[in-house]
Every structure is written in structure tokens, then in C-alpha cells.
Design an enzyme around this catalytic site. Structure first.
Site, PDB file in Angstrom:
ATOM      1  N   GLU A  33      54.431 -79.819   8.890  1.00 11.13           N
ATOM      2  CA  GLU A  33      55.264 -80.695   8.076  1.00 11.13           C
ATOM      3  C   GLU A  33      54.324 -81.694   7.405  1.00 11.13           C
ATOM      4  O   GLU A  33      53.503 -82.320   8.086  1.00 11.13           O
ATOM      5  CB  GLU A  33      56.276 -81.432   8.964  1.00 11.13           C
ATOM      6  CG  GLU A  33      57.173 -82.320   8.115  1.00 11.13           C
ATOM      7  CD  GLU A  33      58.240 -83.069   8.902  1.00 11.13           C
ATOM      8  OE1 GLU A  33      58.307 -82.930  10.138  1.00 11.13           O
ATOM      9  OE2 GLU A  33      58.999 -83.804   8.241  1.00 11.13           O
ATOM     10  N   ARG A 259      51.329 -76.794  23.997  1.00  5.60           N
ATOM     11  CA  ARG A 259      50.601 -77.590  23.017  1.00  5.60           C
ATOM     12  C   ARG A 259      49.357 -78.196  23.665  1.00  5.60           C
ATOM     13  O   ARG A 259      49.238 -78.281  24.874  1.00  5.60           O
ATOM     14  CB  ARG A 259      51.492 -78.649  22.372  1.00  5.60           C
ATOM     15  CG  ARG A 259      52.032 -79.727  23.277  1.00  5.60           C
ATOM     16  CD  ARG A 259      52.706 -80.847  22.476  1.00  5.60           C
ATOM     17  NE  ARG A 259      53.589 -80.399  21.407  1.00  5.60           N
ATOM     18  CZ  ARG A 259      53.548 -80.866  20.150  1.00  5.60           C
ATOM     19  NH1 ARG A 259      52.672 -81.770  19.790  1.00  5.60           N
ATOM     20  NH2 ARG A 259      54.400 -80.441  19.253  1.00  5.60           N
ATOM     21  N   LYS A 269      52.037 -87.256  15.420  1.00  4.67           N
ATOM     22  CA  LYS A 269      51.829 -87.824  14.089  1.00  4.67           C
ATOM     23  C   LYS A 269      52.515 -89.177  13.954  1.00  4.67           C
ATOM     24  O   LYS A 269      52.032 -90.054  13.242  1.00  4.67           O
ATOM     25  CB  LYS A 269      52.366 -86.856  13.028  1.00  4.67           C
ATOM     26  CG  LYS A 269      51.301 -85.878  12.558  1.00  4.67           C
ATOM     27  CD  LYS A 269      51.817 -85.019  11.440  1.00  4.67           C
ATOM     28  CE  LYS A 269      52.469 -83.776  11.989  1.00  4.67           C
ATOM     29  NZ  LYS A 269      53.177 -82.972  11.033  1.00  4.67           N
TER      30      LYS A 269
HETATM   31  P1  ATP Z   1      53.537 -83.903  15.741  1.00  8.89           P
HETATM   32  O1  ATP Z   1      54.448 -84.242  16.867  1.00  8.89           O
HETATM   33  O2  ATP Z   1      52.117 -84.257  15.978  1.00  8.89           O
HETATM   34  O3  ATP Z   1      54.034 -84.349  14.432  1.00  8.89           O
HETATM   35  P2  ATP Z   1      54.548 -81.387  15.060  1.00  8.89           P
HETATM   36  O4  ATP Z   1      54.723 -80.213  15.941  1.00  8.89           O
HETATM   37  O5  ATP Z   1      55.758 -82.106  14.631  1.00  8.89           O
HETATM   38  O6  ATP Z   1      53.508 -82.334  15.741  1.00  8.89           O
HETATM   39  P3  ATP Z   1      54.016 -79.916  12.728  1.00  8.89           P
HETATM   40  O7  ATP Z   1      53.391 -80.343  11.468  1.00  8.89           O
HETATM   41  O8  ATP Z   1      55.454 -79.590  12.710  1.00  8.89           O
HETATM   42  O9  ATP Z   1      53.715 -81.051  13.772  1.00  8.89           O
HETATM   43  O10 ATP Z   1      53.189 -78.741  13.401  1.00  8.89           O
HETATM   44  C1  ATP Z   1      52.708 -77.613  12.731  1.00  8.89           C
HETATM   45  C2  ATP Z   1      52.327 -76.578  13.732  1.00  8.89           C
HETATM   46  O11 ATP Z   1      51.329 -77.064  14.615  1.00  8.89           O
HETATM   47  C3  ATP Z   1      53.514 -76.204  14.604  1.00  8.89           C
HETATM   48  O12 ATP Z   1      53.554 -74.817  14.724  1.00  8.89           O
HETATM   49  C4  ATP Z   1      53.240 -76.888  15.904  1.00  8.89           C
HETATM   50  O13 ATP Z   1      53.798 -76.197  16.969  1.00  8.89           O
HETATM   51  C5  ATP Z   1      51.721 -76.907  15.947  1.00  8.89           C
HETATM   52  N1  ATP Z   1      51.247 -78.036  16.736  1.00  8.89           N
HETATM   53  C6  ATP Z   1      51.522 -79.349  16.553  1.00  8.89           C
HETATM   54  N2  ATP Z   1      50.960 -80.100  17.508  1.00  8.89           N
HETATM   55  C7  ATP Z   1      50.317 -79.244  18.340  1.00  8.89           C
HETATM   56  C8  ATP Z   1      49.538 -79.394  19.531  1.00  8.89           C
HETATM   57  N3  ATP Z   1      49.319 -80.600  20.066  1.00  8.89           N
HETATM   58  N4  ATP Z   1      49.034 -78.289  20.106  1.00  8.89           N
HETATM   59  C9  ATP Z   1      49.220 -77.079  19.563  1.00  8.89           C
HETATM   60  N5  ATP Z   1      49.945 -76.855  18.448  1.00  8.89           N
HETATM   61  C10 ATP Z   1      50.485 -77.921  17.838  1.00  8.89           C
HETATM   62 MG    MG Z   2      57.252 -81.413  13.378  1.00  9.74          MG
END
Ligand code: ATP
Ligand code: MG
Length: 557
Positions: A33, A259, A269
């Protein structure tokens, strides 16, 4: 480094699907995102998705999951693209979930026509109340059995902007008694008016939810394996429900993995945004941040991050990885590849009294002690040199002190053996200079008749250049700042000493020619990487210390 990627349960599934002929070609995607910069956790997902496409001759798309215009920005889209490329990957197709807004709308209409979705007018509070709890079933919305025609009309008018935000949503009609809360008539669409979307501008005031958008976007792209983190495990039945109930020829398989959690930092984020917005760090690319941009500025290489992702592996078990593991990856990479240089962090003047005043020499020093192919560099030498204050003591405090003492000898690295004959002090008793003598017969050979054990680094005072060095430590002084309940705010765990600036270091002259981002080992001091100049001076960031100093601290407890 970069040995073959170890197998994992996801690769096993893929290999089985290829062997059975279920798929001829693997398609994955990385779906960030654009609401912030990528962090090291995302790198795990990137290496997994792009790595699989690479190894199995498949495809991997970069898809922006941009259904929440409120928090998303074009600036983040660009930063994410740069980070993925920098990590060494190239997507097959660049997509945006917003590319599919028309099609998504069409699938929502299909669900309505099938009696599987309805426009609900419960207020957000009421909707929460009706949803039930983990132990109690929910109640059905009074709007659940609206006629199809009415739903179609209302949904069209929601799109046309007739209604206020929050006044109506489109919900799937599934099961209000499901033990899985995600299946209790989840919201598929909500109204978000007056926003300008970075891709679609103001053409929509109706936005699809992640759980509706994601499976359809995957299917439209022909994704075979949709890899996501464990928190989406409970969403998988909804992922499958959406695809089972619309007319779409492809049904990707969602597979969840744990994760990455990394100690001494935060990874969400939302929290990283707070650090930036509240000026607790200097920006998204602050070298203390766990962002890809921060790690890049810190001096991490793409290879070291890919190697880290390989070492941590992929599994279903949640765990917290030690920072030392990430640091070991860059240390090994730079140990093998970074040229050696000398820099004096706390300069103390040494005058070599028996070296002719008007003489200067170009000595030669190897760029790497174990790799001759890296060649040599010229090293200017003259009567005045800088050494580090920590490398001199009038009297050795113990036998381990192999550096310079009054009346003692030490070798200047890649140069001669010198002896300290006199210590000059100012009125306060502070040492300001050492008067030494050198043995001209010790260049590249041992001195006659005596052993000199200590070797210290130095820089010619006539030729050396002033530089600013930034020494970084961990951003937090707690291994798990996010989950510690003893403080009210996780930010209380910020390490106040995470940045130390050394404003008056002296570096070897050749270092002024270094490229930004180029990494070096400053002998006996650590690995450093060039950053942008500041006030006309070269700046180097310490990437990592020579050894894992934290392992010792932690062992002590
Ligand atoms: P955040 O909570 O940091 O915003 P998010 O999952 O909302 O993380 P996205 O931009 O939606 O962030 O994530 C893009 C991809 O990266 C998704 O497939 C997510 O599962 C993966 N991802 C995000 N954080 C991690 C992590 N700490 N370890 C492994 N994969 C991750
Ligand atoms: Mg997300």
C-alpha cells in the site's frame, strides 16, 4: 553470499503444483500500500515473491494496493518502485488496484444481482453492535433482505455521490453467525467523498475494501500463489468466497507466512510515519530507520539485504529476529568487498622529529589484505601525522595495551615503526602533541633486534582531509519496544544516543574521491559509507562496527 535459496514450505507447494501440472507458469505479486516507505519486513516479502518468480521462471507483478486515498501518496509510489529496483528486482507488470476500479464495481453488481450483497444503512456504531463478538453470534442487519433492484439502484447512487460518507456501505451477504468474524457480512465498499486519489483523481467517491479488492486483483493478473502474512489467515475464507461467487476464470491460492519482526526497532508503517512526522528521526531515509531507504543510506547493500532474507527463511512460526543477524550480513559483505582505508576519529598530532621537514613519500597500501585483485592505493607520508587519541597512553594500563606509550614503539599501519620520545601538554595538562622518531629501516620489514607488536592507523597531517563521521547505534534501547507494556508510549524506548556526530575526523586523501554510498572499512574503526557532503565536507556514516559489540553487552545482561 547468495548461495542457492533454501527451500521452504511455500516453495514445496509451488514445486508440487508445477510437478502435477496444476500450473505451467508461476505468477506472484508484491502488493504494497503506498502509504509509507518500505521497510526490512517488506524486503522479506519482496525477496520471497520476486525470488520465486526468478527461480521458477515465472512472473512477479508490482501492484499498488491503493484503495485508501486518504493515506496514500504518489511520493510513496515512486519511493517503493525505487526500493524494489534497488533490491535488484524488476517487476513484469506494474499495476494499481485502482486500475481495476471499473471491473471491481462490475463484480460487486454481479454479487448484488445474485442476492449476495446488499446496501446497509446501519451507522458504524450500530454495525459494530450487530457484528457480535467472538463468543456471541452477530445479528442480521434490517437492510439485509432488500430487493435486488433497490440494492442496484442504491449502489449506483452511492457511486454517483448522492450519499454522505458513512451513511451507507455495500456488504456481502454471508453468515452473521459464522465463528469467523470476517465472514459476518463484511463491508465490500464504502463512501469516501471529496478525496483526490493519486491515480484516479476525483472520479470515484466509492472505494472497495481490501478483502474484496485483493482476491479479484490477484485473479485478474493470473496470480497463482498469493503470498501474504499470517494475520490474513482468517481472511482466507473471504478471499475464497469472493472468487467462488463471481464470474472469474482464475482462483489464486492464498498462502500465509510469518511476518518479520526485528529487535530494537519498530516496523509498522504507522509507527514509522509517527517517527518521521514528529521529527524523532531526520526522515524516512534516516540511516537509523529500518526502511529500505534508511538502510541504503546507512550503507547496506542490496546483496546483504537479500542474504538476510534468505537466512531468516520463511515459515509459519512468528518470531523476533536479532539485529545482529542483519548486521552480520552487511559485515560479511563489506568484509569481503570493501576497500580498506584509514580515518582518525580523535586526532592527536604526532611529529616525527628525525624525518626531514621537506620530505614527502608516497607509500603503497593494499586495498584489501586478503584480496590482491583489489589492488593498492598510494598513501602519502610526511613528518606530521595524526593518530587516534585512544591509541596513546603515557603508561600502559595493562599488558593488553599494544598501542603507543611514552618511550615505546608502535608500527604505523602500512608505514614505519615510530617511537614516542616526548609528550607535549598544554597548561591544563592535556596532551596536545607527541614528538616521535621513526626507524627508516622498518618499511615493509620487521625492526632489527626487537619485536614491535602494536599496529595503529594514522593519516598524514599535510595530506589528510577533514570529514564528519556519523556513528549510529540502535534506534531503540528495548528489544521489543512495541510490545513492552511497562511504558505508556513505545517512543519512550527511543535510544537518546542513537547518533553520535564526530565533526573533526581526518581521512585519507583518497577518500574525498569516494562515490556517495561507496562502502569502506576504516581500519580498526568499522565499516563506513559515504553520504552526501555537509557544509562542503565529506560525510561518512558508520554502517556497522567491525565486530558484534552488542553480543557482548547482551551476554552480560
Ligand atoms: P505495515 O503494517 O508495516 O504497514 P502492511 O502489511 O500494512 O505493513 P503493505 O504495504 O500492505 O504493508 O505490505 C505489502 C506486503 O508486504 C504484504 O504482502 C505484507 O504481507 C508484506 N509485509 C509487510 N510487512 C511485513 C513484514 N514485517 N514481514 C513480512 N512481510 C511483510
Ligand atoms: Mg497494509
Amino acid at each position: 553470499m547468495e548461495d542457492k535459496t533454501p527451500g521452504n514450505f511455500i516453495r514445496q507447494i509451488i514445486e508440487a503444483d508445477l510437478a502435477s501440472g496444476k500450473h505451467q507458469r508461476i505468477v506472484t505479486r508484491f502488493p504494497p500500500e503506498p502509504n509509507g516507505f518500505l521497510h526490512i519486513g517488506h524486503a522479506k516479502s519482496i525477496v520471497l515473491n520476486f525470488g520465486i518468480a526468478e527461480d521458477y521462471h515465472g512472473r512477479c507483478n508490482l501492484r499498488f494496493d491503493d484503495t485508501n486515498p486518504q493515506k496514500e501518496r504518489e511520493e510513496y509510489v515512486e519511493a517503493i518502485k525505487e526500493d524494489v529496483r534497488w533490491l535488484g528486482y524488476q517487476w513484469d507488470e506494474l499495476r494499481f488496484a485502482s486500475d481495476y476500479f471499473d471491473q471491481l464495481y462490475g463484480f460487486a453488481v454481479e454479487l448484488i444481482e445474485k442476492g449476495l450483497a446488499y446496501v446497509c444503512e446501519l451507522t458504524p456504531e450500530k454495525m459494530r453492535e450487530y457484528r457480535g463478538t467472538l463468543t456471541e453470534p452477530g445479528r442480521e442487519s434490517p437492510w439485509r433482505d432488500r430487493p435486488v433492484e433497490e440494492n442496484l439502484d442504491l449502489f449506483q447512487r452511492m457511486r454517483d455521490g448522492e450519499f454522505e460518507d458513512g451513511s451507507r456501505v455495500l456488504r456481502a451477504k454471508i453468515d452473521m453467525a459464522s465463528p469467523n468474524m470476517n465472514m459476518r457480512d463484511p463491508v465490500l465498499y464504502r463512501i469516501r467523498s471529496g478525496l483526490v486519489h493519486h491515480q484516479t483523481g476525483d472520479s470515484w467517491c466509492l472505494y472497495p475494501m481490501y478483502d474484496f479488492t485483493h482476491p479479484i486483483s490477484d485473479a485478474l493478473e493470473g496470480v497463482t500463489h498469493s503470498l501474504c502474512t499470517l494475520e490474513f489467515e482468517d481472511h482466507r475464507p473471504l478471499y475464497d468466497w469472493v472468487l467462488d461467487n463471481i464470474t472469474i476464470p482464475c482462483h489464486p491460492r492464498q498462502i500465509e507466512f510469518a511476518r518479520l519482526n526485528l529487535q530494537y526497532t519498530v516496523m509498522s508503517k504507522r509507527k514509522l510515519t509517527q517517527l518521521v512526522d514528529e521529527n524523532l528521526v531526520e526522515g524516512w531515509d534516516d540511516p537509523r530507520m529500518p526502511t529500505i531507504a534508511g538502510l541504503r543510506r546507512r550503507g547496506y547493500t542490496p546483496a546483504s539485504i537479500r542474504e538476510f532474507a534468505r537466512r531468516i527463511g520463511v515459515s509459519k512460526a512468528d518470531n523476533s529476529v536479532e539485529m545482529g543477524m542483519l548486521e552480520a550480513c552487511i559485515r560479511e559483505d563489506l568484509d569481503a568487498r570493501a576497500p580498506r582505508r584509514m580515518a582518525v576519529l580523535r586526532p592527536l598530532k604526532v611529529t616525527i622529529a628525525n624525518y626531514p621537514e621537506d620530505k614527502e613519500e608516497q607509500l603503497t597500501a593494499p586495498n584489501h589484505p586478503k584480496d590482491d585483485s583489489m589492488g593498492t592505493r598510494p598513501l602519502p607520508f610526511c613528518r606530521e601525522v595524526w593518530i587516534d587519541r585512544n591509541d596513546f597512553m603515557e603508561v600502559a594500563p595493562n599488558k593488553k595495551f599494544k598501542r603507543l606509550v611514552s618511550g615505546g614503539e608502535v608500527r604505523l599501519r602500512n608505514s614505519y615503526v615510530i617511537r614516542c620520545d616526548e609528550v607535549v601538554k598544554d597548561a591544563q595538562g592535556e596532551i596536545t602533541e607527541l614528538i616521535c622518531s621513526y626507524d627508516p629501516d622498518t618499511l615493509g620489514k620487521n625492526p632489527e633486534g626487537r619485536k614491535v607488536k602494536g599496529v595503529i592507523h594514522w593519516v598524514s597531517a599535510r595530506h589528510g582531509a577533514p570529514a564528519t563521521l556519523r556513528l549510529y547505534d540502535r534506534l531503540f534501547n528495548h528489544p521489543t519496544p512495541e510490545s513492552d507494556k511497562s511504558v505508556e508510549d513505545w517512543k519512550e524506548h527511543l535510544n537518546p544516543d542513537s547518533l553520535q556526530v564526530i565533526a573533526d575526523a581526518v581521512i585519507e586523501p583518497s577518500l574525498t574521491e569516494a562515490d556517495v554510498r561507496q562502502g569502506f572499512q576504516f581500519e580498526r574503526e568499522g565499516y563506513f559509507c559515504r553520504d552526501a557532503d555537509e557544509e562542503g565536507r565529506p560525510v561518512f556514516n558508520r554502517v556497522v562496527t567491525l565486530r558484534d559489540s552488542w553480543a557482548k553487552i547482551e551476554a552480560r545482561g
